[in-house]
Enzyme design. Structure first.
Site, PDB file in Angstrom:
ATOM      1  N   SER A 139      -2.387 -29.141 -19.181  1.00 59.49           N
ATOM      2  CA  SER A 139      -2.325 -29.052 -17.724  1.00 59.49           C
ATOM      3  C   SER A 139      -1.376 -27.935 -17.287  1.00 59.49           C
ATOM      4  CB  SER A 139      -1.915 -30.416 -17.148  1.00 59.49           C
ATOM      5  OG  SER A 139      -2.069 -30.450 -15.757  1.00 59.49           O
ATOM      6  N   ASP A 260     -13.004 -32.608 -14.081  1.00 62.22           N
ATOM      7  CA  ASP A 260     -11.563 -32.484 -13.860  1.00 62.22           C
ATOM      8  C   ASP A 260     -11.307 -32.179 -12.382  1.00 62.22           C
ATOM      9  OD1 ASP A 260      -8.860 -31.707 -13.773  1.00 62.22           O
ATOM     10  OD2 ASP A 260      -8.948 -30.823 -15.773  1.00 62.22           O
ATOM     11  N   HIS A 290      -9.387 -35.105 -16.066  1.00 63.08           N
ATOM     12  CA  HIS A 290      -8.328 -34.148 -16.415  1.00 63.08           C
ATOM     13  C   HIS A 290      -7.572 -34.531 -17.684  1.00 63.08           C
ATOM     14  CE1 HIS A 290      -5.148 -31.241 -15.884  1.00 63.08           C
ATOM     15  NE2 HIS A 290      -4.230 -32.189 -15.800  1.00 63.08           N
TER      16      HIS A 290
END
Length: 324
Positions: A139, A260, A290
């Site tokens: 991320s 996502d 995600h």
């Protein structure tokens, strides 16, 4: 009433009340924790080493926004360690048990340089200096990891692994330019203010509702609104990375879920298309959210981990030290 309060008490770790040494041993790894002193503050660091097998390579992991290297993120670390890798992770400045204002990312170049100073220190140490070494970022940690890569010496890292990296911000997550401009007129006074819309990121990241409950119970997770400087800097860094994709020449694997809602799958697709690496791999997972490892049902998480294991094992065999 006392009994009800005890039931609501958050256990010290995601697995419950089992002592840490016992839990890690049950997983086949040895964990150690320490602080690393830097000019920018102390970093909380962890290592995860395989208990009963020889180390093949080292992996240096960076968590995402508002998270830390403990709680569920360490499931990634533990898995890699059970495959024969020495894993090292550091809480980013402003996160977890490291120094800094909570979740303030006003200078991501400095934050990346602080973490990579620890990673490089370990990578050059006697047990690991001749072994392959990989950077791993999840991320927002993917963006930070990319900055670390750009800051490092050429060929410092054998390869890069990205899980749902933040290189392109989805339209509905982008900070308001008007809001940033107005805050900017306060001459930096507002930079640390926790006053930006949070867009309920956690709910968009986690598919499995039971795992969402566990992640939400992390006592070190940042739950405030994003800070002005954090959103300003994330927007800047994403553009900077997009402008410099061609500088990426190391082997890499990037993985992304097509559903996502926090970071665009375009992040991974553009990196794959524009990087100059001759050895590059893109994996897209249809319908996944995600958080590919901590937040998906087990069968999905195992699929992603299996692809990561296959990729890194192949690169260690391909680029690792040759044994006569």
């Amino acid at each position: 009433m006392a009994g009800e309060e005890e039931k609501k008490e958050t256990p010290p770790n995601f697995w419950g009340h089992m002592p840490e040494d016992e839990y890690y041993a049950s997983q086949g790894v040895r964990n150690s924790q320490s602080y690393f002193e830097t000019p920018n503050g102390k970093l909380f660091t962890q290592s995860f080493l395989p208990l009963d097998q020889e180390v093949k390579a080292s992996v240096y992991m960076t968590h995402g926004y508002g998270s830390d290297t403990g709680w569920l993120f360490q499931k990634i670390c533990i898995n890699f360690a059970t495959w024969g890798y020495a894993v090292f992770a550091a809480d980013l400045l402003g996160h977890g048990r490291s120094d800094g204002l909570r979740c303030y990312m006003g200078d991501m170049e400095k934050i990346a340089a602080t973490s990579v100073s620890f990673f490089t220190h370990v990578r050059k140490s006697e047990p690991y200096k001749d072994l392959p070494a990989f950077l791993f970022g999840e991320s927002m940690g993917g963006a930070t990891t990319m900055l670390m890569y750009f800051q490092s010496e050429p060929d410092a890292w054998t390869g890069l692994i990205f899980s749902a990296p933040l290189f392109v911000i989805p339209e509905n997550m982008k900070p308001s330019k008007v809001r940033l401009f107005l805050y900017g007129m306060l001459f930096g006074v507002a930079d640390t203010w926790a006053s930006m819309p949070d867009n309920k990121m956690v709910g968009k990241a986690i598919k499995d509702p039971e795992k969402l409950k566990i992640i939400a119970s992390n006592p070190r997770r940042y739950t405030g609104k994003p800070r002005v400087g954090t959103m300003r800097e994330i927007a800047r860094v994403c553009q900077y990375i997009q402008d410099n994709f061609a500088r990426v020449s190391a082997p890499f694997l990037t993985v992304h879920g097509t559903s996502d809602g926090v970071t665009c799958p375009t992040s991974s697709q553009l990196l794959y298309e524009k990087a100059s690496s001759s050895d590059k791999t893109l994996k897209l997972y249809d319908g996944m959210y995600h958080s590919l490892i901590q937040g998906e049902p087990d069968e999905n998480a195992d699929r992603v981990l299996g692809d990561m294991r296959e990729w890194i094992d192949e690169r260690v065999a391909r680029y690792g030290p040759k044994i006569a």
